[in-house]
Write a protein that holds these residues in place. Structure first.
Motif, PDB file in Angstrom:
ATOM      1  N   LEU A   1      33.529 109.371 114.952  1.00  0.00           N
ATOM      2  CA  LEU A   1      33.596 108.659 116.228  1.00  0.00           C
ATOM      3  C   LEU A   1      33.370 109.618 117.396  1.00  0.00           C
ATOM      4  N   SER A   2      33.898 110.841 117.257  1.00  0.00           N
ATOM      5  CA  SER A   2      33.671 111.841 118.305  1.00  0.00           C
ATOM      6  C   SER A   2      32.219 112.297 118.332  1.00  0.00           C
ATOM      7  N   PHE A   3      31.582 112.402 117.157  1.00  0.00           N
ATOM      8  CA  PHE A   3      30.158 112.754 117.126  1.00  0.00           C
ATOM      9  C   PHE A   3      29.301 111.676 117.796  1.00  0.00           C
ATOM     10  N   ALA A   4      29.687 110.416 117.594  1.00  0.00           N
ATOM     11  CA  ALA A   4      28.941 109.312 118.207  1.00  0.00           C
ATOM     12  C   ALA A   4      29.336 109.071 119.657  1.00  0.00           C
ATOM     13  N   LYS A   5      30.316 109.840 120.168  1.00  0.00           N
ATOM     14  CA  LYS A   5      30.797 109.720 121.547  1.00  0.00           C
ATOM     15  C   LYS A   5      31.279 108.300 121.857  1.00  0.00           C
ATOM     16  N   MET A   6      32.066 107.792 120.917  1.00  0.00           N
ATOM     17  CA  MET A   6      32.642 106.458 121.078  1.00  0.00           C
ATOM     18  C   MET A   6      34.132 106.578 121.355  1.00  0.00           C
ATOM     19  N   SER A   7      34.650 105.652 122.130  1.00  0.00           N
ATOM     20  CA  SER A   7      36.084 105.626 122.395  1.00  0.00           C
ATOM     21  C   SER A   7      36.835 105.123 121.165  1.00  0.00           C
ATOM     22  N   LYS A   8      38.129 105.306 121.167  1.00  0.00           N
ATOM     23  CA  LYS A   8      38.932 104.896 120.032  1.00  0.00           C
ATOM     24  C   LYS A   8      38.890 103.372 119.889  1.00  0.00           C
ATOM     25  N   PRO A   9      38.475 102.876 118.725  1.00  0.00           N
ATOM     26  CA  PRO A   9      38.374 101.419 118.568  1.00  0.00           C
ATOM     27  C   PRO A   9      39.759 100.781 118.484  1.00  0.00           C
ATOM     28  N   GLU A  10      39.833  99.548 118.940  1.00  0.00           N
ATOM     29  CA  GLU A  10      41.106  98.830 118.923  1.00  0.00           C
ATOM     30  C   GLU A  10      41.439  98.281 117.545  1.00  0.00           C
ATOM     31  N   SER A  11      40.427  97.966 116.754  1.00  0.00           N
ATOM     32  CA  SER A  11      40.648  97.433 115.410  1.00  0.00           C
ATOM     33  C   SER A  11      39.523  97.902 114.493  1.00  0.00           C
ATOM     34  N   GLU A  12      39.629  97.579 113.217  1.00  0.00           N
ATOM     35  CA  GLU A  12      38.619  97.975 112.243  1.00  0.00           C
ATOM     36  C   GLU A  12      37.286  97.281 112.484  1.00  0.00           C
ATOM     37  N   VAL A  13      37.326  96.115 113.099  1.00  0.00           N
ATOM     38  CA  VAL A  13      36.086  95.379 113.356  1.00  0.00           C
ATOM     39  C   VAL A  13      35.190  96.133 114.328  1.00  0.00           C
ATOM     40  N   ASP A  14      35.771  96.902 115.230  1.00  0.00           N
ATOM     41  CA  ASP A  14      34.995  97.624 116.241  1.00  0.00           C
ATOM     42  C   ASP A  14      34.335  98.886 115.705  1.00  0.00           C
ATOM     43  N   VAL A  15      34.668  99.295 114.490  1.00  0.00           N
ATOM     44  CA  VAL A  15      34.081 100.506 113.905  1.00  0.00           C
ATOM     45  C   VAL A  15      32.738 100.151 113.275  1.00  0.00           C
ATOM     46  N   PRO A  16      31.636 100.765 113.676  1.00  0.00           N
ATOM     47  CA  PRO A  16      30.336 100.473 113.057  1.00  0.00           C
ATOM     48  C   PRO A  16      30.289 100.948 111.610  1.00  0.00           C
ATOM     49  N   THR A  17      29.508 100.252 110.819  1.00  0.00           N
ATOM     50  CA  THR A  17      29.357 100.625 109.407  1.00  0.00           C
ATOM     51  C   THR A  17      28.665 101.967 109.256  1.00  0.00           C
ATOM     52  N   SER A  18      27.771 102.302 110.186  1.00  0.00           N
ATOM     53  CA  SER A  18      27.081 103.594 110.125  1.00  0.00           C
ATOM     54  C   SER A  18      28.032 104.763 110.316  1.00  0.00           C
ATOM     55  N   ILE A  19      29.180 104.556 110.929  1.00  0.00           N
ATOM     56  CA  ILE A  19      30.200 105.598 111.080  1.00  0.00           C
ATOM     57  C   ILE A  19      31.195 105.553 109.924  1.00  0.00           C
ATOM     58  N   LEU A  20      31.455 104.362 109.421  1.00  0.00           N
ATOM     59  CA  LEU A  20      32.428 104.220 108.339  1.00  0.00           C
ATOM     60  C   LEU A  20      31.937 104.846 107.042  1.00  0.00           C
ATOM     61  N   ILE A  21      30.650 104.710 106.742  1.00  0.00           N
ATOM     62  CA  ILE A  21      30.136 105.193 105.453  1.00  0.00           C
ATOM     63  C   ILE A  21      30.245 106.713 105.320  1.00  0.00           C
ATOM     64  N   PRO A  22      29.780 107.546 106.267  1.00  0.00           N
ATOM     65  CA  PRO A  22      29.955 109.000 106.089  1.00  0.00           C
ATOM     66  C   PRO A  22      31.412 109.437 106.103  1.00  0.00           C
ATOM     67  N   ALA A  23      32.260 108.768 106.903  1.00  0.00           N
ATOM     68  CA  ALA A  23      33.685 109.099 106.874  1.00  0.00           C
ATOM     69  C   ALA A  23      34.288 108.788 105.511  1.00  0.00           C
TER      70      ALA A  23
END
Length: 273
Positions: free
Chosen positions: A179-201
């Motif tokens: 999330l820090s690499f993508a320069k995104m703020s902390k998501p409020e829920s799991e729905v706000d997390v993109p799949t492109s970030i979830l897979i490498p994590a």
């Protein structure tokens, strides 16, 4: 002498025609079969139509035909990405890495072979992922085949069970890294997390867990290697490889404790199954 010579000539003359006759009798059925095949080939070709393949850019009859072609192209694309999906979005990575560490810890080199370990990891992956696959089939595949939902809706519904599985196995630290690499703020829920970030994590978390399991697997076999090496040094057998002596003791220990039962059971339980 003349009589012997006459007898030999008579024998050669008697053998010659029989050889030619035997050759003729062997060639006769083959010639008959060739003649029959040549006569029947045109009839067979006329009775069974041969398929043709046409590739071109023709005018579509309507928008439905174009959408069908696009859907077929997307399906083939997904099928080509099945190995990557198997490695990145399932429990296959943890299983195959743990089995590889086990083989190196025992020092058995190529036993079990790579094909056996990969097959075992694959079928364990199917067993562990069966609830997820069943849910994908019920919520995405069946409604799409019955034309209740569109392809886009089927994709959104099908990715939800996989995202739920990956979130359960992903550490928050690894997720925050991407999330820090993508320069995104902390998501409020799991729905706000993109799949492109979830897979490498998820992949990093799986590798870390697999390395932790490998460290635990190495400890008992490392103790056996140290004991055997110290005994050989005390006996003055410095030229004898300790691995050659410790391998039978490792196999004996692994069989006595029913190692495959313990390791496979622990790996399956680690996913909450």
């Amino acid at each position: 002498m003349k009589r012997l010579h006459l007898k030999k000539t008579e024998r050669t003359l008697s053998k010659g025609p029989t050889k030619k006759a035997s050759r003729f009798t062997l060639l006769t059925p083959a010639l008959v079969l060739l003649i029959l095949a040549g006569s029947l080939l045109p009839a067979i070709c006329n009775a069974v139509p041969l398929p043709t393949l046409q590739i071109g850019l023709n005018e579509a009859a309507g928008p439905q035909q174009v959408s069908t072609l696009v859907e077929i192209l997307l399906i083939f694309t997904v099928l080509a990405m099945v190995p990557s999906i198997l490695l990145m979005m399932t429990c296959f990575t943890r299983l195959i890495v743990a089995f590889s560490f086990l083989r190196h810890a025992m020092g058995t080199q190529q036993q079990p072979p790579n094909q056996v370990l990969a097959g075992l990891a694959l079928f364990l992956t199917l067993f562990i992922m069966m609830p997820v696959l069943t849910r994908i089939n019920d919520t995405a595949v069946k409604p799409y085949l019955s034309e209740e939902i569109t392809l886009e809706e089927a994709f959104k519904e099908g990715i939800k069970p996989l995202r739920t599985f990956m979130f359960r196995q992903t550490r928050e630290k690894d997720l925050a890294l991407f999330l820090s690499f993508a320069k995104m703020s902390k998501p409020e829920s799991e729905v706000d997390v993109p799949t492109s970030i979830l897979i490498p994590a998820f992949m990093i978390s799986e590798l870390k867990t697999a390395f932790q399991i490998g460290f635990v697997l190495f400890l008992p076999f490392l103790v056996i290697d140290m004991v055997v090496a110290s005994v050989l040094l005390s006996m003055g057998m410095m030229m004898l490889p300790p691995i050659m002596i410790s391998l039978p003791f490792k196999l004996l220990l692994f069989v006595l404790v029913d190692g495959w039962h313990l390791i496979v059971g622990s790996l399956v339980k680690s996913f909450g199954v």
